[in-house]
Enzyme design. Structure first.
Site, PDB file in Angstrom:
ATOM      1  N   CYS A   1      14.506  20.978   4.096  1.00  0.00           N
ATOM      2  CA  CYS A   1      15.930  21.264   4.223  1.00  0.00           C
ATOM      3  C   CYS A   1      16.126  22.760   4.477  1.00  0.00           C
ATOM      4  CB  CYS A   1      16.668  20.839   2.959  1.00  0.00           C
ATOM      5  SG  CYS A   1      18.462  21.071   3.043  1.00  0.00           S
TER       6      CYS A   1
ATOM      7  N   ASP B   1      18.298  24.544   3.200  1.00  0.00           N
ATOM      8  CA  ASP B   1      18.825  25.166   1.994  1.00  0.00           C
ATOM      9  C   ASP B   1      17.976  26.382   1.591  1.00  0.00           C
ATOM     10  OD1 ASP B   1      19.309  25.643  -0.928  1.00  0.00           O
ATOM     11  OD2 ASP B   1      20.599  23.881  -0.730  1.00  0.00           O
TER      12      ASP B   1
ATOM     13  N   CYS C   1      21.242  18.346  -2.851  1.00  0.00           N
ATOM     14  CA  CYS C   1      21.363  18.695  -1.434  1.00  0.00           C
ATOM     15  C   CYS C   1      22.810  18.560  -0.962  1.00  0.00           C
ATOM     16  CB  CYS C   1      20.462  17.789  -0.603  1.00  0.00           C
ATOM     17  SG  CYS C   1      20.543  18.083   1.179  1.00  0.00           S
TER      18      CYS C   1
ATOM     19  N   HIS D   1      15.489  17.664  -1.498  1.00  0.00           N
ATOM     20  CA  HIS D   1      15.687  18.287  -2.813  1.00  0.00           C
ATOM     21  C   HIS D   1      16.948  17.733  -3.458  1.00  0.00           C
ATOM     22  CE1 HIS D   1      19.016  21.095  -1.677  1.00  0.00           C
ATOM     23  NE2 HIS D   1      18.483  20.944  -0.473  1.00  0.00           N
TER      24      HIS D   1
ATOM     25  N   ARG E   1      17.475  27.731  -1.094  1.00  0.00           N
ATOM     26  CA  ARG E   1      16.814  27.647  -2.394  1.00  0.00           C
ATOM     27  C   ARG E   1      15.495  26.896  -2.347  1.00  0.00           C
ATOM     28  NH1 ARG E   1      21.775  24.777  -5.257  1.00  0.00           N
ATOM     29  NH2 ARG E   1      21.604  23.689  -3.239  1.00  0.00           N
TER      30      ARG E   1
END
Length: 211
Positions: free
Chosen positions: A42, A44, A101, A98, A46
């Site tokens: 992803c 993202d 999400c 994750h 993080r």
């Protein structure tokens, strides 16, 4: 100092520190890319693949998009897959989602996110539709979202197996193995949720018989 200036300053500090510890590091790295893994993760911020797996530069080839999707019309993803499998000869392809999400959460709503994002989220909604009965039976929304995250990873691994890229490599070289993982933002741990080996059967309609 602007945020961009800070990034550039920190980059110089990092490079200087690395060279002080290992003067030949960058020269060595410039001639080496032999990863064993392709990571489809992803976007993202993080969930950086190298940080959460403890891998070093050159060890993991990375593609990222919203909600770690494998879409059969995504030329970007397919070109990365082709290069990783047929030129870098990776032995493992990992789809890693994750928990928490934002893409998964957005796809579970009926909100209009306009144009391109609606189109992308539609692929996740299709996964929800496949597992609607199971998902609707989960009353707690966080648990339902977590389960869709796992099921979405499972479907993306299945999508990989439907490509001629993977099937050709399976037939010729008995690789790569496919893995579906989910990363926990709250504890930093990776949970394996599914996998496929070169011997794994798939629906005959997706099998190529003339590779």
């Amino acid at each position: 100092m602007t945020p961009i200036d800070k990034l550039l300053r920190d980059n110089k500090a990092w490079a200087t520190g690395v060279k002080a510890e290992d003067p030949e590091y960058f020269e060595r790295l410039s001639h080496l890319q032999n990863p064993e893994f392709l990571w489809i993760g992803c976007s993202d911020s993080r969930v950086p693949a190298d940080k959460i797996t403890g891998t070093q530069p050159g060890e993991i080839f990375v593609h990222r998009n919203i909600a770690n999707m494998v879409v059969h019309t995504d030329v970007n993803l397919l070109s990365v897959l082709d290069y990783a499998v047929n030129h870098l000869n990776v032995r493992h392809v990992i789809v890693c989602g994750h928990y928490g999400c934002g893409g998964i959460k957005a796809a579970m709503t009926n909100h209009d996110y306009k144009y391109v994002l609606n189109m992308w989220l539609r692929n996740i909604k299709d996964v929800y539709r496949l597992y609607r009965e199971e998902l609707n039976g989960i009353k707690d929304m966080e648990q339902r979202t977590d389960r869709l995250t796992e099921l979405n990873v499972k479907e993306q691994v299945s999508h990989l197996a439907k490509t001629s890229i993977i099937q050709r490599a399976w037939k010729k070289d008995r690789r790569p193995h496919l893995h579906g993982w989910v990363y926990g933002l709250k504890d930093g741990l990776i949970k394996p949720v599914c996998g496929m080996s070169p011997d794994e059967p798939i629906d005959p309609i997706y099998q190529y018989d003339d590779l």
